[in-house]
Design an enzyme around this catalytic site. Structure first.
Site, PDB file in Angstrom:
ATOM      1  N   HIS A  50     -12.427  19.681 -60.920  1.00  9.79           N
ATOM      2  CA  HIS A  50     -11.538  18.513 -60.951  1.00  9.79           C
ATOM      3  C   HIS A  50     -11.219  18.121 -62.386  1.00  9.79           C
ATOM      4  O   HIS A  50     -12.116  17.824 -63.175  1.00  9.79           O
ATOM      5  CB  HIS A  50     -12.159  17.314 -60.220  1.00  9.79           C
ATOM      6  N   PHE A  51      -9.934  18.103 -62.718  1.00  6.34           N
ATOM      7  CA  PHE A  51      -9.487  17.658 -64.038  1.00  6.34           C
ATOM      8  C   PHE A  51      -9.290  16.146 -64.025  1.00  6.34           C
ATOM      9  O   PHE A  51      -8.514  15.619 -63.225  1.00  6.34           O
ATOM     10  CB  PHE A  51      -8.163  18.336 -64.413  1.00  6.34           C
ATOM     11  N   LYS A  68       4.393   5.592 -49.287  1.00  7.68           N
ATOM     12  CA  LYS A  68       3.310   5.076 -50.124  1.00  7.68           C
ATOM     13  C   LYS A  68       3.834   4.610 -51.476  1.00  7.68           C
ATOM     14  O   LYS A  68       3.576   3.492 -51.925  1.00  7.68           O
ATOM     15  CB  LYS A  68       2.249   6.163 -50.300  1.00  7.68           C
ATOM     16  N   GLY A 122     -11.962  12.878 -65.570  1.00  9.92           N
ATOM     17  CA  GLY A 122     -13.233  12.226 -65.246  1.00  9.92           C
ATOM     18  C   GLY A 122     -13.127  10.720 -65.190  1.00  9.92           C
ATOM     19  O   GLY A 122     -14.135  10.023 -65.320  1.00  9.92           O
TER      20      GLY A 122
END
Length: 388
Positions: free
Chosen positions: A7-8, A213, A10
């Site tokens: 996952h890029f 959304k 943090g």
């Protein structure tokens, strides 16, 4: 061998939303970031806590089984992790996608696993995975492009979860609203099948979900923020307690609802319920949602396909009059020189140094021929005159 996701990003969305979902689905998560303090903290601590906030109270979840790599210093390690991962996700901001594409492209190119890598961008932008996919292709050798899809598959997604302003000293721990929605298109995965990630809603056609959304949650949230900022309110909750602001937010969402109902065939009743639920969510007093945080990055939020110009331009193209969204644009244009928000200073500079016509095109991407152009031009001209 267990499941692995790279996952890029943090940050709060990465740790508190995407990371939580991946952890609960049994993945080892490898976080990638360029922020030394984030990477160092993730590697120092073997767990962090996600606190889900609702009107019923708080629920805590402990996240473990992760590692972290600093892509600024250890890019080869990032590429190696991608080459053996099952999933790559990101929550870095749409403007950063071009920077993470090269290592993803190299990681994909060196894969030897039989199952393709699933690539899912988790950004507040329409077609973010398509954008990332384009950058990845630019960073892939032309001779390797025909076989790219045997090594990777790319699916767009829509994410919806409010991450409020975090408490000082919270470290890695994240406070986040309990409500969530993560919708991902399943068609790109074909016969291989989509990755097993708990609580994702897999759909054939993502566009209705992502536009609903973006043009409801994000439009409503930002409208409340910009009106709230102009009125000197601290939080979104404070802003929506003001009847005048609440009325303006409802008016903007009435206009976006017209587009959503017409374009996607969602019933007026269903959309009205959705709008009502969104107003309730963003009004939550337990979410300390600061207006400056929600309003930050006004240049992106005023851009062509974003939460204001995106729906307003489509409505204008359909022959509808757009009033409340233009009033919200006016408020967004006033979000200038806000501390710790580089784009708000750039907005001030653009409005100061350009004619109303040039500023309108530069900010919104609208050309003079577009039916919405003159309406936006009026607002730009008005704000320029007021701020001289």
């Amino acid at each position: 061998m267990g499941k692995k996701a790279v996952h890029f990003g943090g940050g709060n969305i990465g740790r508190g939303f995407v990371g939580e979902f991946l952890h609960e689905s049994g993945y080892e998560v490898v976080f990638v970031d360029v922020m030394d303090n984030v990477i160092d903290a993730l590697n120092k601590h073997s767990s962090y806590t996600v606190t889900e906030i609702s009107e019923e109270g708080e629920q805590q979840k402990v996240i473990t089984n992760y590692r972290a790599i600093n892509s600024k210093h250890n890019l080869d390690d990032v590429i190696k992790e991608i080459s053996t991962a099952d999933v790559v996700t990101c929550a870095v901001g749409p403007n950063i996608l071009k920077f993470i594409a090269p290592p993803i492209a190299k990681g994909i190119d060196t894969r030897t696993l039989s199952k393709p890598l699933a690539v899912i961008a988790c950004e507040n932008a329409i077609g973010a995975t398509d954008t990332l996919h384009g950058f990845i292709k630019e960073n892939t050798d032309e001779a390797r492009l025909p076989s790219l899809y045997s090594r990777a598959q790319f699916a767009n997604s829509a994410i919806d979860r409010i991450v409020p302003t975090q408490d000082l000293g919270s470290g890695l721990n994240v406070k986040i609203e309990k409500f969530y929605e993560w919708v991902v298109e399943k068609t790109p995965f074909g016969d291989v099948g989509h990755p097993d990630i708990k609580d994702i809603h897999w759909v054939d056609n993502l566009e209705p979900y992502i536009e609903r959304k973006l043009f409801t949650v994000n439009t409503g949230h930002a409208t409340a923020a910009y009106y709230g900022y102009s009125a000197g309110k601290k939080t979104i909750h404070d802003a929506l307690r003001d009847d005048r602001i609440r009325k303006e937010v409802n008016a903007a969402l009435a206009e976006t609802s017209r587009l959503i109902v017409e374009k996607h065939g969602i019933s007026p009743e269903e959309q009205a319920r959705y709008v009502s639920s969104i107003i309730t969510r963003i009004s939550n007093p337990h979410l300390e949602d600061i207006v400056q945080r929600v309003g930050r990055a006004p240049l992106r939020k005023l851009s062509r396909k974003e939460r204001f110009i995106g729906p307003a331009s489509q409505l204008a193209e359909r022959g509808h009059t757009v009033t409340a969204l233009m009033d919200a644009v006016e408020q967004a244009l006033k979000f200038q020189n806000v501390p710790d928000d580089e784009e708000s200073f750039e907005l001030f500079k653009i409005l100061k140094e350009n004619s109303a016509a040039d500023a309108t095109t530069k900010l919104t991407g609208l050309e003079k021929e577009h039916p919405l152009y003159s309406r936006v031009l009026e607002k730009v001209d008005k704000v320029q005159k007021e701020t001289k």
